[in-house]
Design an enzyme around this catalytic site. Structure first.
Site, mmCIF file in Angstrom:
data_model
loop_
_atom_site.group_PDB
_atom_site.id
_atom_site.type_symbol
_atom_site.label_atom_id
_atom_site.label_comp_id
_atom_site.label_asym_id
_atom_site.label_seq_id
_atom_site.Cartn_x
_atom_site.Cartn_y
_atom_site.Cartn_z
ATOM 1 N N GLY A 78 0.817 -1.216 0.000
ATOM 2 C CA GLY A 78 0.000 0.000 0.000
ATOM 3 C C GLY A 78 0.846 1.259 0.000
ATOM 4 N NE ARG A 142 -2.149 -4.456 -0.986
ATOM 5 C CZ ARG A 142 -1.636 -3.892 0.107
ATOM 6 N NH1 ARG A 142 -0.592 -4.434 0.691
ATOM 7 N NH2 ARG A 142 -2.166 -2.790 0.602
ATOM 8 C CG ASP A 173 2.984 -9.764 5.277
ATOM 9 O OD1 ASP A 173 3.397 -10.477 6.210
ATOM 10 O OD2 ASP A 173 1.776 -9.507 5.105
ATOM 11 C CE LYS A 199 4.404 -0.001 2.599
ATOM 12 N NZ LYS A 199 3.533 -0.761 1.698
ATOM 13 C CB THR A 200 2.824 0.104 6.651
ATOM 14 O OG1 THR A 200 1.396 -0.006 6.694
ATOM 15 C CG2 THR A 200 3.360 -0.185 8.042
ATOM 16 C CG ASP A 202 -1.700 -0.409 7.976
ATOM 17 O OD1 ASP A 202 -2.323 0.535 7.470
ATOM 18 O OD2 ASP A 202 -1.727 -1.562 7.515
HETATM 19 P P1 FBP Z 1 0.520 -1.877 3.587
HETATM 20 O O1 FBP Z 1 0.435 -2.744 4.803
HETATM 21 O O2 FBP Z 1 0.952 -2.596 2.383
HETATM 22 O O3 FBP Z 1 1.339 -0.636 3.830
HETATM 23 O O4 FBP Z 1 -0.950 -1.337 3.243
HETATM 24 C C1 FBP Z 1 -1.740 -0.796 4.237
HETATM 25 C C2 FBP Z 1 -3.142 -0.534 3.811
HETATM 26 O O5 FBP Z 1 -3.305 0.833 3.466
HETATM 27 C C3 FBP Z 1 -4.119 -0.936 4.905
HETATM 28 O O6 FBP Z 1 -4.312 0.105 5.828
HETATM 29 C C4 FBP Z 1 -5.350 -1.312 4.117
HETATM 30 O O7 FBP Z 1 -6.123 -2.265 4.792
HETATM 31 C C5 FBP Z 1 -4.794 -1.906 2.863
HETATM 32 O O8 FBP Z 1 -3.536 -1.309 2.672
HETATM 33 C C6 FBP Z 1 -5.654 -1.662 1.659
HETATM 34 O O9 FBP Z 1 -5.116 -2.343 0.586
HETATM 35 P P2 FBP Z 1 -5.401 -2.018 -0.939
HETATM 36 O O10 FBP Z 1 -4.612 -0.801 -1.279
HETATM 37 O O11 FBP Z 1 -4.885 -3.205 -1.652
HETATM 38 O O12 FBP Z 1 -6.849 -1.761 -1.074
#
Ligand code: FBP
Length: 546
Positions: A78, A142, A173, A199-200, A202
């Site tokens: 993400g 991803r 991951d 990075k994230t 979250d």
């Molecule tokens: P990462 O863990 O890859 O940084 O992504 C976080 C996130 O933004 C979460 O908060 C959310 O649940 C998910 O990605 C949404 O994924 P997508 O962009 O595939 O809809």
């Protein structure tokens, strides 16, 4: 590319670097490290990258000569504000070390390495993206890098481009996979280094070595701005309850940080729900009681923050999701027509789980069966928990009204904030932090390191006092069950109920619930007094006792 006046002015911002990364840099190595859990298993799985020391970059008077090298960079998962600045920091440091150095960007995530899709990053490209949000410079994806044929396919293009190291910018991951790749290339003497970057949005990739993942700061500030605006609207019209779901996947760090910044009437913390073994009805009753209490004081309005991962932390729902995961993975599941899916699932689930599944509104039941992401996670961003909760709160209040227990009005509005913040232009904190992470990554490569993640610490202090270095990725690993198998993974950091951020929230929430104590944080500021522009999150400050 057409640019706004703000973008043009912001492009000129020169991120602040820690003293240790500014001039000539030398590397200080610590003691050998151990993984945080399951040492014997992790050591066996990573014989070439286990036990390496922590490293720190310190200033030196000695000028070093750097042989030319090429590096590949990948954005994984993400989007998170600041990703472009990691690339810019890496690029600038590479060119500083030796102008002949080259940086290749693999396109659309790890898949770009496997499928040989790349571009060479040039001054013109880099200058176009300085201090901007988004991952659009090279795109993200991803794809999981975990199979030998992927590693071998990547190796072909790595050899063709003369790449010495690959830097992978990703979450827990992706960094776990970066370490598996580093181990593979080391075990096969490929001469290719792999470096990770935390990075994230979250905020769940943090531990003793990683203070925070980049993007968390900007994303939370962006959500807090909008929550503040909504709170002001709510306090002006005094007729709506706003149910606001916030991204964050499993962990509730984003919801908690936004609560600390905005002081809403309600914020649910998934980790607490799990620890207290609460049911969906417990949560609904808790919210309904607050609505009723405020209504009794004439306040038929308020805000409720809901972490997007909540559903998986309600113990009964967690059991249901686990059984659904197994059920949906069976070959038979793929043959069931969409119109018959609900009935088919009800017929297959255990009695207890079938009863819960049956009690869910049609929409949410459907959302629980949607395709899992490549890491096997339920896509919680697609589950409309905010609507589920407000509907159930409304039903409870209607029942209480008949009993005379609720005298007010209840009208709900729904919001989901996630994608709005993931590509925001990075705050000064994230712009500086990311640029320093990229610079550290270049130094780790130049110093021959592999299986490390770039880190920057002491970030609650002014940037020149930040401490940059690297942590062996194996140090942050333990064994966990994933998709039915025990796997080495970086330990995810959930909200700690004994941590200072949660304690501060818990101390104040009763007052915030009953009274109207809203705070309106306003938009991120890039220029102005340091106390307005250069502050990190409340979470980080509280965690560091500041
Ligand atoms: P990462 O863990 O890859 O940084 O992504 C976080 C996130 O933004 C979460 O908060 C959310 O649940 C998910 O990605 C949404 O994924 P997508 O962009 O595939 O809809």
């Amino acid at each position: 590319m057409e640019k706004s006046a703000l973008q043009i002015a912001r492009a000129a911002y020169q991120p602040k670097l820690p003293a240790g990364l500014r001039g000539n840099v030398s590397i200080k190595e610590g003691e050998p490290t151990q993984s945080v859990g399951d040492q014997e298993e992790i050591k066996k799985l990573f014989p070439n990258t286990y036990g390496m020391p922590l490293v720190e970059f310190v200033p030196t008077n000695e000028k070093k000569e750097y042989a030319p090298m090429n590096i590949g960079i990948i954005l994984s998962g993400g989007q998170a504000p600041g990703g472009h600045n990691v690339i810019c920091g890496l690029y600038d440091e590479l060119k500083k070390q030796n102008p002949a150095n080259k940086l290749y960007g693999f396109l659309m995530g790890p898949g770009g390495l496997v499928d040989h899709k790349y571009i060479e990053l040039t001054d013109a490209i880099i200058d176009d993206y300085r201090n901007t949000g988004g991952f659009d410079m090279i795109g993200s994806g991803r794809t999981k890098l975990e199979e030998e044929d992927q590693f071998e396919s990547g190796l072909k293009i790595i050899r063709e481009l003369g790449i010495k190291a690959v830097v992978i910018i990703g979450g827990d991951d992706s960094n776990t996979n970066a370490c598996v790749l580093a181990e593979y290339y080391a075990a096969h003497n490929c001469g290719v280094q792999v470096i990770g970057c935390p990075k994230t949005i979250d905020g769940d990739l943090k531990n003793d070595q990683i203070e925070t993942s980049f993007g968390f700061d900007t994303a939370c500030k962006t959500y807090a701005e909008v929550i503040g605006n909504i709170q002001r609207d709510a306090n002006s019209a005094r007729k709506y309850w706003h149910f606001i779901k916030l991204m964050g996947r499993s962990a509730s760090h984003i919801a908690l940080e936004c609560a600390l910044q905005c002081q809403p009437n309600v914020c649910i913390i998934s980790e607490e729900v799990e620890a207290k073994n609460q049911t969906l009805d417990d949560i609904v009753t808790y919210i309904a009681e607050i609505v009723a209490k405020r209504a009794a004081n004439g306040n038929n309005f308020g805000t409720v923050l809901i972490p997007e991962g909540l559903i998986e932390f309600i113990p009964a729902m967690k059991k249901l999701i686990a059984e659904l995961n197994d059920l949906l993975a069976t070959p038979e599941a793929a043959t069931v027509a969409a119109a018959e899916q609900r009935a088919w699932i009800l017929g297959k689930l255990s009695k207890e789980n079938a009863a819960i599944y049956d009690s869910l509104p049609e929409g949410v039941a459907k959302q629980l069966t949607m395709e899992r992401d490549p890491h096997g996670n339920v896509q919680v961003s697609l589950i409309e928990t905010e609507k589920l909760l407000s509907e159930m709160v409304g039903n409870k209040l209607a029942a209480w009204k008949k009993e005379g227990k609720f005298v007010g009005k209840f009208s709900a509005q729904h919001h989901f904030f996630g994608y709005e913040g993931r590509c925001a232009a990075p705050s000064n904190y994230d712009a500086d932090y990311c640029y320093a992470l990229g610079t550290s990554a270049a130094q780790l490569v130049a110093n021959g390191k592999t299986g490390y993640m770039a880190i920057v610490k002491n970030t609650t202090a002014p940037a020149e006092q930040w401490v940059a270095g690297g942590v062996p990725i194996t140090m942050m690993m333990n064994m966990e069950r994933r998709n039915g198998k025990m796997k080495p993974v970086i330990k995810k950091a959930l909200v700690r109920l004994d941590g200072a951020p949660f304690k501060k929230f818990a101390e104040h929430r009763a007052e915030w619930a009953e009274k109207t104590c809203f705070v309106y944080p306003g938009p991120i500021q890039y220029w102005g007094p340091s106390e307005v522009c250069d502050q990190c999150t409340a979470t980080l400050k509280l965690e560091q006792g500041k």
